[in-house]
Design a protein around this motif. Sequence first.
Motif, PDB file in Angstrom:
ATOM      1  N   UNK A   2    -106.651   1.143 -19.964  1.00 10.25           N
ATOM      2  CA  UNK A   2    -106.986   2.269 -20.841  1.00 10.25           C
ATOM      3  C   UNK A   2    -108.350   2.147 -21.475  1.00 10.25           C
ATOM      4  N   UNK A   3    -109.046   3.287 -21.522  1.00 12.96           N
ATOM      5  CA  UNK A   3    -110.356   3.350 -22.173  1.00 12.96           C
ATOM      6  C   UNK A   3    -110.192   3.645 -23.656  1.00 12.96           C
ATOM      7  N   UNK A   4    -111.111   3.102 -24.448  1.00 13.38           N
ATOM      8  CA  UNK A   4    -111.101   3.407 -25.888  1.00 13.38           C
ATOM      9  C   UNK A   4    -111.350   4.883 -26.162  1.00 13.38           C
ATOM     10  N   UNK A   5    -111.908   5.605 -25.182  1.00 18.85           N
ATOM     11  CA  UNK A   5    -112.131   7.048 -25.370  1.00 18.85           C
ATOM     12  C   UNK A   5    -110.817   7.807 -25.560  1.00 18.85           C
ATOM     13  N   UNK A   6    -109.716   7.255 -25.088  1.00 19.69           N
ATOM     14  CA  UNK A   6    -108.422   7.936 -25.226  1.00 19.69           C
ATOM     15  C   UNK A   6    -108.152   8.350 -26.668  1.00 19.69           C
ATOM     16  N   UNK A   7    -108.577   7.539 -27.615  1.00 17.69           N
ATOM     17  CA  UNK A   7    -108.267   7.840 -29.015  1.00 17.69           C
ATOM     18  C   UNK A   7    -109.219   8.868 -29.628  1.00 17.69           C
ATOM     19  N   UNK A   8    -110.218   9.328 -28.867  1.00 25.15           N
ATOM     20  CA  UNK A   8    -111.150  10.322 -29.409  1.00 25.15           C
ATOM     21  C   UNK A   8    -110.748  11.750 -29.062  1.00 25.15           C
ATOM     22  N   UNK A   9    -109.672  11.899 -28.309  1.00 20.61           N
ATOM     23  CA  UNK A   9    -109.222  13.226 -27.898  1.00 20.61           C
ATOM     24  C   UNK A   9    -107.871  13.507 -28.526  1.00 20.61           C
ATOM     25  N   UNK A  10    -107.739  14.679 -29.117  1.00 20.42           N
ATOM     26  CA  UNK A  10    -106.458  15.100 -29.680  1.00 20.42           C
ATOM     27  C   UNK A  10    -105.420  15.220 -28.573  1.00 20.42           C
ATOM     28  N   UNK A  11    -104.276  14.574 -28.755  1.00 20.42           N
ATOM     29  CA  UNK A  11    -103.169  14.842 -27.846  1.00 20.42           C
ATOM     30  C   UNK A  11    -103.082  13.981 -26.609  1.00 20.42           C
ATOM     31  N   UNK A  12    -103.850  12.902 -26.522  1.00 20.88           N
ATOM     32  CA  UNK A  12    -103.670  12.055 -25.337  1.00 20.88           C
ATOM     33  C   UNK A  12    -102.259  11.452 -25.331  1.00 20.88           C
ATOM     34  N   UNK A  13    -101.717  11.170 -26.508  1.00 20.86           N
ATOM     35  CA  UNK A  13    -100.339  10.680 -26.577  1.00 20.86           C
ATOM     36  C   UNK A  13     -99.352  11.715 -26.062  1.00 20.86           C
ATOM     37  N   UNK A  14     -99.542  12.969 -26.459  1.00 21.66           N
ATOM     38  CA  UNK A  14     -98.672  14.047 -25.975  1.00 21.66           C
ATOM     39  C   UNK A  14     -98.774  14.173 -24.458  1.00 21.66           C
ATOM     40  N   UNK A  15     -99.996  14.059 -23.948  1.00 23.71           N
ATOM     41  CA  UNK A  15    -100.197  14.177 -22.490  1.00 23.71           C
ATOM     42  C   UNK A  15     -99.453  13.066 -21.762  1.00 23.71           C
ATOM     43  N   UNK A  16     -99.520  11.858 -22.308  1.00 16.21           N
ATOM     44  CA  UNK A  16     -98.795  10.748 -21.688  1.00 16.21           C
ATOM     45  C   UNK A  16     -97.292  11.053 -21.669  1.00 16.21           C
ATOM     46  N   UNK A  17     -96.781  11.626 -22.735  1.00 15.38           N
ATOM     47  CA  UNK A  17     -95.349  11.955 -22.761  1.00 15.38           C
ATOM     48  C   UNK A  17     -94.976  12.954 -21.671  1.00 15.38           C
ATOM     49  N   UNK A  18     -95.854  13.902 -21.409  1.00 11.87           N
ATOM     50  CA  UNK A  18     -95.580  14.856 -20.326  1.00 11.87           C
ATOM     51  C   UNK A  18     -95.557  14.158 -18.974  1.00 11.87           C
ATOM     52  N   UNK A  19     -96.445  13.209 -18.796  1.00 17.02           N
ATOM     53  CA  UNK A  19     -96.464  12.459 -17.535  1.00 17.02           C
ATOM     54  C   UNK A  19     -95.212  11.576 -17.435  1.00 17.02           C
ATOM     55  N   UNK A  20     -94.811  10.991 -18.554  1.00 17.38           N
ATOM     56  CA  UNK A  20     -93.553  10.236 -18.556  1.00 17.38           C
ATOM     57  C   UNK A  20     -92.406  11.147 -18.118  1.00 17.38           C
ATOM     58  N   UNK A  21     -92.395  12.374 -18.616  1.00 14.65           N
ATOM     59  CA  UNK A  21     -91.372  13.336 -18.195  1.00 14.65           C
ATOM     60  C   UNK A  21     -91.354  13.521 -16.686  1.00 14.65           C
ATOM     61  N   UNK A  22     -92.540  13.660 -16.103  1.00 12.55           N
ATOM     62  CA  UNK A  22     -92.618  13.840 -14.645  1.00 12.55           C
ATOM     63  C   UNK A  22     -92.110  12.597 -13.911  1.00 12.55           C
TER      64      UNK A  22
END
Lengths: 264, 264, 264
Positions: free
Chosen positions: A183-203
């Motif tokens: 993981x890149x540290x840039x992940x924390x600079x974008x709103x909702x990367x955690x939410x996006x990961x949850x959607x991928x977990x769903x898939x």
Amino acid sequence: MSSASEMMGKVRDTCPLVHHITNYVTVNDCANMCICAGGSPVMSDAAEDVPDMVRIASAVVLNIGTLNPRTVESMILAGRTANEVGIPVVLDPVGVGATPYRTETAERILREVKVSVIKGNHGEISVLAGLGGEVRGVDSRSSGDDMSEAVARLAERTGTVVAATGPVDYVSDGRTVAVLSNGSAMMSTVSGTGCMVSSVVGAYVGACGVSVDSVAAAISVVNIASEVAVSGRDVSGPASFRTMLLDSVHSLRPEDVDRLIRRE
Amino acid sequence: MSSASEMMGKVRDTCPLVHHITNYVTVNDCANMCICAGGSPVMSDAAEDVPDMVRIASAVVLNIGTLNPRTVESMILAGRTANEVGIPVVLDPVGVGATPYRTETAERILREVKVSVIKGNHGEISVLAGLGGEVRGVDSRSSGDDMSEAVARLAERTGTVVAATGPVDYVSDGRTVAVLSNGSAMMSTVSGTGCMVSSVVGAYVGACGVSVDSVAAAISVVNIASEVAVSGRDVSGPASFRTMLLDSVHSLRPEDVDRLIRRE
Amino acid sequence: MSSASEMMGKVRDTCPLVHHITNYVTVNDCANMCICAGGSPVMSDAAEDVPDMVRIASAVVLNIGTLNPRTVESMILAGRTANEVGIPVVLDPVGVGATPYRTETAERILREVKVSVIKGNHGEISVLAGLGGEVRGVDSRSSGDDMSEAVARLAERTGTVVAATGPVDYVSDGRTVAVLSNGSAMMSTVSGTGCMVSSVVGAYVGACGVSVDSVAAAISVVNIASEVAVSGRDVSGPASFRTMLLDSVHSLRPEDVDRLIRRE
């Protein structure tokens, strides 16, 4: 046990329909991330619509980012319907610990729905595990000392697979703990990367079943893609990073996953 | 008095939590713009959640872009809670003057909440100032002749800092008027640049207090970043401009602000 | 009969106000796409606000992507007000056929509102035409054999112009059928390209009146722009494609439309 890259192939081949009841802040990024990962997202939150949509889905994602009484009832309904038909339920307890309403709602969902996966940031998972942790708004500010203990304890108590994402990610079913360090540290600079990961977990759990491996594979794929994204010449800040993150999840090759994955 | 670049540093250093009740059209851009400016955004609009979230925030932004009776009540509740705990309230009266419901709601919020900053486009501020102005949908179509008079009059009458944004921006506390002339014409080709500015205003008044200077600094930073964005090779239209605008706000250097700022 | 490029010029010259009641997943892209196409979007879904906003609009777009009882009532109200004042109503029946609530709602809107244009994917239009078709979540999975028959039959029965978009697009008023074959395959990798096309259709029928030609022109402009977008060096996946699609719609030249259009 399949490898993360094999699971990535299975998601892309089967295109699982992932039903979301999620927040209106990051919902578009969740939909596009789900597509880029190989899934088919659908969002619907009306009680009149939810049970029928859940019945044709492969997984349900419940995200309490902008919860309200109407959508909380729909989340319970979606979760119970998912339990009836036997598909996995992923809970992203956004902001739990920041306010009583969020904490009570997360606990209510865990009580009334058989949740398959709980995916939060370090602070949220520490709070739910009863190990302290601090959540400020929807951001993790600090965590208990030992996230391995937090995911294992919460997983054991709730009978779920638990993932705590952050600079290092921890995934546990109460018996083993996978530690992921992509993981890149840039992940924390974008709103909702955690939410996006949850959607991928769903898939991933929709296509590959619920396990430490499938949840860890979903997280690893997004995190490896974030590393590929920042390695290109096109990232000049958070917004271009988001664009390249989505594109990189879409174009990620199995050999990239095998070569770059860091999991203990 | 701190300079705009010094205030930019303070926002980035303190990362103020900005609570939003805002529209679902531009909410994601507001969240990401708030992060890029150095703030920490949270969005929550349920009456069950709002007071607790406001109590841990540094500022509240109320944006009536997609208002409805439920969220209007939550806005009043958020505003009153902010007043109790002594944090600033920013009102973006989107579309005021276009329909009676918007006008009545903006007036109701101003009556029932002690608002700190009103930030609208020229048409919206002209309408609220009682100087005519025309609002078509959510766009300013024309303004009264003298925006300096409009901001000063509305600021004096309401006891707030008032900002009218457009090709030229006017900010007043009823005594002085700052006239800001940075900004690329591309700003008007993207939906929600006004909303994004309001979120940045929330971060600045949350970190630096309410003043003509802090509100002007927030507007200047976004506008200067828009000039930097279009000066690069990567802008081919409105969507790539938005990406580069967010990135430029994130990477803007104090010396860029000092060098490029145009304020009278 | 005006050409598609002439209609594009008319939309850009007149900047029609397009009122939307639409889903919260793709609403931001719809707003920005509407701007890029030359229109002025407004989104509002409160019954208290809708009739006044519709009265100043040039067209109404109703999209049932994330419908609920409150917004369905607002859609009916918006549609009836549009009928009173004589402006066109575009219906995008997202996910019709996937669940009973969506099917019933689409049928109710068609019963209670005089709809001008129905724009859906192949599956949705097949379902509404009573010709089978399969809708999975909000994606078309398969269509009846003959989309020409589906659009013509549904247009004749409902007295509307009907458009079925997909790899090939079909538009009919019940007498003639236009067959459009522009468009990049990347369109299907982005969430909400169908919704975006509906917003552009709203702008075109608002500026140019309702006809097979104006609906076909809107679809052709977006599809031709998608071909221009992928011909550049800047597309590395779905997210960068979306950026370039929006930019290309904004910068598309009349001669590009005339040169590239494929319509039978």
